[in-house]
Write a protein that holds these residues in place. Structure first.
Motif, PDB file in Angstrom:
ATOM      1  N   VAL A 209       0.795  -1.243  -0.184  1.00 45.78           N
ATOM      2  CA  VAL A 209       0.157  -0.059  -0.023  1.00 45.78           C
ATOM      3  C   VAL A 209       0.750   1.340  -0.139  1.00 45.78           C
ATOM      4  CG1 VAL A 209      -1.648   1.341   1.326  1.00 45.78           C
ATOM      5  CG2 VAL A 209      -1.896  -1.070   1.055  1.00 45.78           C
ATOM      6  N   LEU A 210       1.968   1.066   0.853  1.00 49.82           N
ATOM      7  CA  LEU A 210       2.898   2.431   0.899  1.00 49.82           C
ATOM      8  C   LEU A 210       3.320   2.723  -0.638  1.00 49.82           C
ATOM      9  CD1 LEU A 210       4.595   1.936   4.393  1.00 49.82           C
ATOM     10  CD2 LEU A 210       2.643   3.288   3.659  1.00 49.82           C
ATOM     11  N   MET A 211       3.927   1.575  -1.105  1.00 49.87           N
ATOM     12  CA  MET A 211       4.565   1.632  -2.301  1.00 49.87           C
ATOM     13  C   MET A 211       3.400   2.228  -3.398  1.00 49.87           C
ATOM     14  SD  MET A 211       7.599   0.700  -2.334  1.00 49.87           S
ATOM     15  CE  MET A 211       7.584   1.653  -0.842  1.00 49.87           C
ATOM     16  N   ALA A 212       2.160   1.922  -3.294  1.00 48.25           N
ATOM     17  CA  ALA A 212       1.131   2.277  -4.601  1.00 48.25           C
ATOM     18  C   ALA A 212       0.902   3.635  -4.211  1.00 48.25           C
ATOM     19  CB  ALA A 212       0.029   1.467  -4.016  1.00 48.25           C
ATOM     20  N   ALA A 213       1.077   4.030  -2.863  1.00 48.17           N
ATOM     21  CA  ALA A 213       0.570   5.715  -2.606  1.00 48.17           C
ATOM     22  C   ALA A 213       1.752   6.566  -3.181  1.00 48.17           C
ATOM     23  CB  ALA A 213       0.638   5.971  -1.065  1.00 48.17           C
ATOM     24  N   SER A 214       2.843   6.161  -3.612  1.00 49.00           N
ATOM     25  CA  SER A 214       3.908   6.948  -4.224  1.00 49.00           C
ATOM     26  C   SER A 214       3.967   6.613  -5.638  1.00 49.00           C
ATOM     27  CB  SER A 214       5.211   6.847  -3.443  1.00 49.00           C
ATOM     28  OG  SER A 214       4.987   7.217  -2.054  1.00 49.00           O
ATOM     29  N   SER A 215       3.193   5.801  -6.360  1.00 49.71           N
ATOM     30  CA  SER A 215       3.070   5.616  -7.797  1.00 49.71           C
ATOM     31  C   SER A 215       1.883   5.970  -8.442  1.00 49.71           C
ATOM     32  CB  SER A 215       3.558   3.777  -7.664  1.00 49.71           C
ATOM     33  OG  SER A 215       4.520   3.519  -6.873  1.00 49.71           O
ATOM     34  N   LEU A 216       1.399   6.811  -8.073  1.00 51.05           N
ATOM     35  CA  LEU A 216      -0.171   7.348  -8.721  1.00 51.05           C
ATOM     36  C   LEU A 216       0.562   8.305  -9.577  1.00 51.05           C
ATOM     37  CD1 LEU A 216      -2.200   7.085  -5.629  1.00 51.05           C
ATOM     38  CD2 LEU A 216      -2.102   5.426  -7.282  1.00 51.05           C
ATOM     39  N   PRO A 217      -0.432   8.960 -10.563  1.00 53.36           N
ATOM     40  CA  PRO A 217      -0.021  10.087 -11.335  1.00 53.36           C
ATOM     41  C   PRO A 217       0.499  11.269 -10.422  1.00 53.36           C
ATOM     42  CG  PRO A 217      -2.100   9.142 -11.890  1.00 53.36           C
ATOM     43  CD  PRO A 217      -1.829   8.412 -10.812  1.00 53.36           C
ATOM     44  N   ALA A 218       1.376  11.869 -11.259  1.00 54.46           N
ATOM     45  CA  ALA A 218       2.066  13.129 -10.529  1.00 54.46           C
ATOM     46  C   ALA A 218       1.098  14.167  -9.883  1.00 54.46           C
ATOM     47  CB  ALA A 218       3.057  13.749 -11.728  1.00 54.46           C
ATOM     48  N   HIS A 219       0.051  14.333 -10.333  1.00 49.80           N
ATOM     49  CA  HIS A 219      -0.873  15.326  -9.888  1.00 49.80           C
ATOM     50  C   HIS A 219      -1.649  14.879  -8.687  1.00 49.80           C
ATOM     51  CE1 HIS A 219      -3.809  12.831 -11.836  1.00 49.80           C
ATOM     52  NE2 HIS A 219      -4.812  13.484 -11.406  1.00 49.80           N
ATOM     53  N   VAL A 220      -1.461  13.483  -8.147  1.00 53.35           N
ATOM     54  CA  VAL A 220      -2.142  13.015  -7.044  1.00 53.35           C
ATOM     55  C   VAL A 220      -1.245  13.167  -5.859  1.00 53.35           C
ATOM     56  CG1 VAL A 220      -3.149  10.768  -6.211  1.00 53.35           C
ATOM     57  CG2 VAL A 220      -3.257  11.375  -8.591  1.00 53.35           C
ATOM     58  N   ARG A 221      -2.141  13.743  -4.522  1.00 49.59           N
ATOM     59  CA  ARG A 221      -1.399  13.798  -3.301  1.00 49.59           C
ATOM     60  C   ARG A 221      -2.322  12.808  -2.365  1.00 49.59           C
ATOM     61  NH1 ARG A 221      -3.467  17.752  -6.396  1.00 49.59           N
ATOM     62  NH2 ARG A 221      -4.364  18.966  -4.658  1.00 49.59           N
ATOM     63  N   VAL A 222      -1.338  12.051  -1.689  1.00 48.72           N
ATOM     64  CA  VAL A 222      -1.916  10.732  -0.878  1.00 48.72           C
ATOM     65  C   VAL A 222      -1.500  11.243   0.711  1.00 48.72           C
ATOM     66  CG1 VAL A 222      -2.160   8.357  -0.305  1.00 48.72           C
ATOM     67  CG2 VAL A 222      -1.664   9.121  -2.816  1.00 48.72           C
TER      68      VAL A 222
END
Length: 216
Positions: free
Chosen positions: A112-125
């Motif tokens: 989950v942590l890895m996915a949170a940083s691997s989304l499109p560049a405009h997304v903030r998690v």
């Protein structure tokens, strides 16, 4: 690459309340346990078959959380809270003997942590989590087992780690490392050591600091 931020704190110290000023139209909230929001606000509704446009998802399954994060069109994602991914799975498997389950639980949380940083560049998690203190009193993210805490400390995966504080009845975020915790923020993002626990304000600062461009 999306910008992921870790928000740590004790229960009741203002983590969930910090969502109060976020725009529900642009925010996706994933709750690992169903609970009412600690503030009044219109625009928040649970996703279900009768409300397919809802912006609150209830799940503690890592694969489902990752799938939801990847599919949403909303640019702000909040996971409240990350620890319960591990805690809930541990309790479901508490009758199992051996240590293999700890590795499997840790791997799911790490995914989950890895996915949170691997989304499109405009997304903030924004990932909410609890804290624990080690034998020397150093405060860090709470985990289950040693796979994550020893092999891959949670905070090492983030450039922004803030911790809640309650000072004279005011709910705040620590932005600077005290020497006894794991807080950190990029140089110039926040000038103050303590800021209001307002995720909308934090998100605005992150958006500006990293010169984030909206999705086309």
């Amino acid at each position: 690459m999306s910008i992921a931020t870790l928000i740590l704190g004790e229960p009741g110290s203002g983590k969930s309340t910090s969502l109060r000023n976020l725009d529900p139209a642009h925010t996706l909230l994933i709750q690992t346990i169903r609970k009412p929001l600690p503030f009044k606000s219109s625009g928040w509704a649970e996703f279900n078959k009768n409300n397919p446009t809802g912006n609150i998802f209830i799940t503690d399954q890592a694969a489902e959380i990752i799938n939801i994060m990847r599919k949403t069109k909303r640019e702000v994602i909040v996971l409240d809270d990350w620890n319960l991914l591990m805690t809930n799975e541990f309790m479901r498997r508490s009758a199992e003997v051996g240590f293999a389950k700890f590795s499997e639980i840790g791997r799911s949380a790490w995914d989950v942590l890895m996915a949170a940083s691997s989304l499109p560049a405009h997304v903030r998690v924004y990932l909410m989590g609890h804290v624990e203190s080690d034998e020397s009193g150093h405060i860090r993210a709470k985990t289950i087992g040693k796979l994550i805490s020893e092999k891959c400390p949670v905070e090492s995966l983030f450039s922004i780690v803030m911790r809640t504080a309650v000072v004279n009845g005011n709910y705040l975020f620590h932005t600077k490392n005290s020497g006894a915790d794991t807080c950190k923020t990029p140089i110039g993002l926040f000038c103050e050591e303590l800021i209001e626990n307002d995720l909308a304000m934090v998100d605005s600062a992150v958006y500006s600091y990293y010169d984030i461009k909206d999705a086309a």
